[in-house]
Design an enzyme around this catalytic site. Structure first.
Site, PDB file in Angstrom:
ATOM      1  N   ARG A  59       0.840  -1.210   0.000  1.00  0.00           N
ATOM      2  CA  ARG A  59       0.000   0.000   0.000  1.00  0.00           C
ATOM      3  C   ARG A  59       0.875   1.260   0.000  1.00  0.00           C
ATOM      4  O   ARG A  59       0.551   2.255  -0.629  1.00  0.00           O
ATOM      5  CB  ARG A  59      -0.936  -0.008   1.211  1.00  0.00           C
ATOM      6  CG  ARG A  59      -1.986  -1.108   1.142  1.00  0.00           C
ATOM      7  CD  ARG A  59      -2.897  -1.061   2.330  1.00  0.00           C
ATOM      8  NE  ARG A  59      -3.747   0.135   2.307  1.00  0.00           N
ATOM      9  CZ  ARG A  59      -4.484   0.514   3.348  1.00  0.00           C
ATOM     10  NH1 ARG A  59      -4.448  -0.185   4.476  1.00  0.00           N
ATOM     11  NH2 ARG A  59      -5.246   1.584   3.278  1.00  0.00           N
ATOM     12  N   HIS A 109      -6.256   7.101  12.003  1.00  0.00           N
ATOM     13  CA  HIS A 109      -5.941   5.678  11.874  1.00  0.00           C
ATOM     14  C   HIS A 109      -4.480   5.451  11.512  1.00  0.00           C
ATOM     15  O   HIS A 109      -4.107   4.347  11.116  1.00  0.00           O
ATOM     16  CB  HIS A 109      -6.836   5.041  10.805  1.00  0.00           C
ATOM     17  CG  HIS A 109      -8.256   4.916  11.265  1.00  0.00           C
ATOM     18  ND1 HIS A 109      -9.282   4.629  10.389  1.00  0.00           N
ATOM     19  CD2 HIS A 109      -8.841   5.051  12.477  1.00  0.00           C
ATOM     20  CE1 HIS A 109     -10.431   4.584  11.061  1.00  0.00           C
ATOM     21  NE2 HIS A 109     -10.192   4.851  12.331  1.00  0.00           N
ATOM     22  N   CYS A 117       7.388   2.430  16.752  1.00  0.00           N
ATOM     23  CA  CYS A 117       8.097   1.404  17.521  1.00  0.00           C
ATOM     24  C   CYS A 117       7.113   0.811  18.528  1.00  0.00           C
ATOM     25  O   CYS A 117       6.586   1.522  19.395  1.00  0.00           O
ATOM     26  CB  CYS A 117       9.293   2.012  18.268  1.00  0.00           C
ATOM     27  SG  CYS A 117      10.072   0.796  19.365  1.00  0.00           S
ATOM     28  N   CYS A 120       8.664   1.334  22.284  1.00  0.00           N
ATOM     29  CA  CYS A 120       8.715   2.605  23.045  1.00  0.00           C
ATOM     30  C   CYS A 120       7.729   3.641  22.544  1.00  0.00           C
ATOM     31  O   CYS A 120       7.593   4.712  23.130  1.00  0.00           O
ATOM     32  CB  CYS A 120      10.137   3.176  22.992  1.00  0.00           C
ATOM     33  SG  CYS A 120      10.594   3.883  21.385  1.00  0.00           S
ATOM     34  N   GLY A 211     -16.935  10.997   1.888  1.00  0.00           N
ATOM     35  CA  GLY A 211     -16.398   9.719   1.405  1.00  0.00           C
ATOM     36  C   GLY A 211     -16.187   8.667   2.458  1.00  0.00           C
ATOM     37  O   GLY A 211     -15.167   7.962   2.451  1.00  0.00           O
ATOM     38  N   THR A 212     -17.142   8.533   3.370  1.00  0.00           N
ATOM     39  CA  THR A 212     -17.013   7.453   4.350  1.00  0.00           C
ATOM     40  C   THR A 212     -18.350   6.742   4.512  1.00  0.00           C
ATOM     41  O   THR A 212     -19.418   7.350   4.463  1.00  0.00           O
ATOM     42  CB  THR A 212     -16.482   7.972   5.708  1.00  0.00           C
ATOM     43  OG1 THR A 212     -16.336   6.875   6.616  1.00  0.00           O
ATOM     44  CG2 THR A 212     -17.402   9.013   6.314  1.00  0.00           C
ATOM     45  N   LEU A 238     -20.768   9.263  -2.316  1.00  0.00           N
ATOM     46  CA  LEU A 238     -21.241   8.720  -3.603  1.00  0.00           C
ATOM     47  C   LEU A 238     -22.620   8.108  -3.468  1.00  0.00           C
ATOM     48  O   LEU A 238     -23.443   8.156  -4.371  1.00  0.00           O
ATOM     49  CB  LEU A 238     -20.233   7.663  -4.095  1.00  0.00           C
ATOM     50  CG  LEU A 238     -20.383   7.210  -5.544  1.00  0.00           C
ATOM     51  CD1 LEU A 238     -20.119   8.385  -6.480  1.00  0.00           C
ATOM     52  CD2 LEU A 238     -19.407   6.078  -5.857  1.00  0.00           C
ATOM     53  N   ALA A 255     -16.850  12.787  -4.841  1.00  0.00           N
ATOM     54  CA  ALA A 255     -16.240  13.856  -4.036  1.00  0.00           C
ATOM     55  C   ALA A 255     -15.495  14.857  -4.911  1.00  0.00           C
ATOM     56  O   ALA A 255     -15.448  16.056  -4.595  1.00  0.00           O
ATOM     57  CB  ALA A 255     -15.274  13.236  -3.027  1.00  0.00           C
TER      58      ALA A 255
HETATM   59  N1  APR Z   1     -16.761  10.107  -3.953  1.00  0.00           N
HETATM   60  C1  APR Z   1     -17.407  10.115  -2.754  1.00  0.00           C
HETATM   61  N2  APR Z   1     -17.640   9.005  -2.016  1.00  0.00           N
HETATM   62  C2  APR Z   1     -17.201   7.841  -2.523  1.00  0.00           C
HETATM   63  C3  APR Z   1     -16.510   7.744  -3.757  1.00  0.00           C
HETATM   64  C4  APR Z   1     -16.298   8.952  -4.475  1.00  0.00           C
HETATM   65  N3  APR Z   1     -15.668   8.950  -5.653  1.00  0.00           N
HETATM   66  N4  APR Z   1     -16.212   6.432  -3.979  1.00  0.00           N
HETATM   67  C5  APR Z   1     -16.676   5.737  -2.916  1.00  0.00           C
HETATM   68  N5  APR Z   1     -17.286   6.575  -2.061  1.00  0.00           N
HETATM   69  C6  APR Z   1     -17.919   6.263  -0.777  1.00  0.00           C
HETATM   70  C7  APR Z   1     -18.594   4.917  -0.730  1.00  0.00           C
HETATM   71  O1  APR Z   1     -19.945   5.048  -1.156  1.00  0.00           O
HETATM   72  C8  APR Z   1     -18.500   4.570   0.754  1.00  0.00           C
HETATM   73  O2  APR Z   1     -19.628   5.090   1.453  1.00  0.00           O
HETATM   74  O3  APR Z   1     -16.885   6.212   0.180  1.00  0.00           O
HETATM   75  C9  APR Z   1     -17.246   5.303   1.223  1.00  0.00           C
HETATM   76  C10 APR Z   1     -16.085   4.368   1.483  1.00  0.00           C
HETATM   77  O4  APR Z   1     -16.447   3.532   2.544  1.00  0.00           O
HETATM   78  P1  APR Z   1     -15.375   2.464   3.106  1.00  0.00           P
HETATM   79  O5  APR Z   1     -14.810   1.703   1.977  1.00  0.00           O
HETATM   80  O6  APR Z   1     -16.081   1.744   4.221  1.00  0.00           O
HETATM   81  O7  APR Z   1     -14.206   3.363   3.689  1.00  0.00           O
HETATM   82  P2  APR Z   1     -14.215   4.167   5.040  1.00  0.00           P
HETATM   83  O8  APR Z   1     -15.569   4.683   5.377  1.00  0.00           O
HETATM   84  O9  APR Z   1     -13.110   5.171   4.951  1.00  0.00           O
HETATM   85  O10 APR Z   1     -13.794   3.038   6.113  1.00  0.00           O
HETATM   86  C11 APR Z   1     -13.585   3.484   7.447  1.00  0.00           C
HETATM   87  O11 APR Z   1     -12.816   1.292   8.048  1.00  0.00           O
HETATM   88  O12 APR Z   1     -11.664  -0.569   7.434  1.00  0.00           O
HETATM   89  C12 APR Z   1     -11.600   0.556   8.215  1.00  0.00           C
HETATM   90  O13 APR Z   1      -9.637   1.648   8.891  1.00  0.00           O
HETATM   91  C13 APR Z   1     -10.464   1.434   7.795  1.00  0.00           C
HETATM   92  O14 APR Z   1     -10.392   3.836   7.798  1.00  0.00           O
HETATM   93  C14 APR Z   1     -11.146   2.724   7.370  1.00  0.00           C
HETATM   94  C15 APR Z   1     -12.495   2.661   8.069  1.00  0.00           C
END
Ligand code: APR
Length: 272
Positions: A59, A109, A117, A120, A211-212, A238, A255
């Protein structure tokens, strides 16, 4: 909304999707290549450090072939121009916010380009991969020592990996113990700087999520905290997320389109 308002922006994997960085739960998401428990838990690191290091090394290497997109650039533009408090709290471990020019960024995260480390708690900027002997940029990074995670028995991973390869982690510059690990918050570990995040949310007038999926706490609960403190809440995503019902407003779309338009709106309003 008072002007200048204090703003907290939570970003997730979706803001980096248009840069070509895989999200976690979409088709072809990162976890589909691996079970989370095989690559993102303290137990996995103790059980098979080679697999975990290889996952994060890949990654980290992939960062070299991606670039910030319009959404990252828009947030950097807002960060630069915004006179009030502003904090970008990202769940992402990539460095795209920083490469876009954002300064007020907090990685709850952890970060691919940092090493921790496990003995420590020292953090070090990291370029190379965790397995190679290639030189790495070692710039001790000031800041709070992170809660270190015991790396298996004893201090350091001095146990052979089950795939037969002996593995001893790189040694820490500060304490000398062979316990360098990815500076990533694994499942079951506490996200970084939660107190600072909660204080920022308590003071914010506007909480924006970009975007989450709202699938992982504590980040998924931030919008409730913001509402409780009286902030306005906006979601740019999205598709509807698990927490969409908690936002005053949800705008659906990529986004790369929604974030620049929203930043123009906010900066335009602030001139009034
Ligand atoms: N623009 C806006 N949103 C988008 C786009 C885009 N181009 N592409 C995808 N998405 C949205 C999806 O619809 C989804 O709701 O982004 C979101 C991504 O969700 P996840 O894949 O679950 O990612 P995230 O929410 O960041 O996950 C949170 O989970 O696995 C752990 O540590 C990891 O930080 C991560 C946490």
């Amino acid at each position: 909304m008072p002007n200048p308002a204090n703003i907290v922006i939570l970003t997730g994997a979706g803001i980096s999707a248009e840069s070509g960085v895989a999200t976690f739960r979409g088709p072809g998401g990162l976890w589909e290549g691996h079970r989370v428990e095989d690559v993102c838990t303290p137990e996995a690191l103790a059980r098979d450090p080679v697999l975990v290091h290889r996952f994060y090394d890949a990654r980290r290497a992939a960062l070299r072939s991606v670039a910030p997109n319009a959404a990252h650039l828009a947030l950097a533009r807002l960060d630069e121009a915004w006179p009030g408090e502003l904090l970008i709290v990202t769940q992402n471990v990539d460095d795209l916010h920083e490469r876009a020019g954002a300064k007020r960024v907090l990685h709850m995260h952890g970060e691919l380009r940092s090493a921790l480390c496990a003995a420590c708690g020292a953090r070090t900027a990291w370029e190379g991969d965790m397995l190679s002997t290639s030189p790495v940029r070692r710039e001790p990074v000031e800041g709070p020592a992170f809660p270190s995670t015991p790396a298996g028995e004893g201090r350091g991973f001095d146990r052979p990996s089950p795939n037969g390869e002996g593995f001893v982690a790189r040694s820490c510059d500060r304490c000398g113990v062979p316990a360098i690990r990815p500076d990533i918050v694994f499942f079951g570990e506490m996200p970084y700087q939660m107190e600072r995040i909660e204080q920022a949310i308590a003071r914010c007038d506007l909480f924006v999520s970009i975007g989450t999926s709202g699938a992982v706490y504590p980040a998924a609960g931030f919008v409730q905290t913001a509402r409780w403190h009286g902030a306005a809440t906006l979601e740019l995503n999205l598709e509807p997320s698990l927490g969409s019902y908690l936002f005053d407003e949800t705008r659906l779309g990529p986004a790369g389109e929604l974030a620049p338009a929203w930043v123009d709106e906010v900066l335009g309003n602030s001139l009034m």
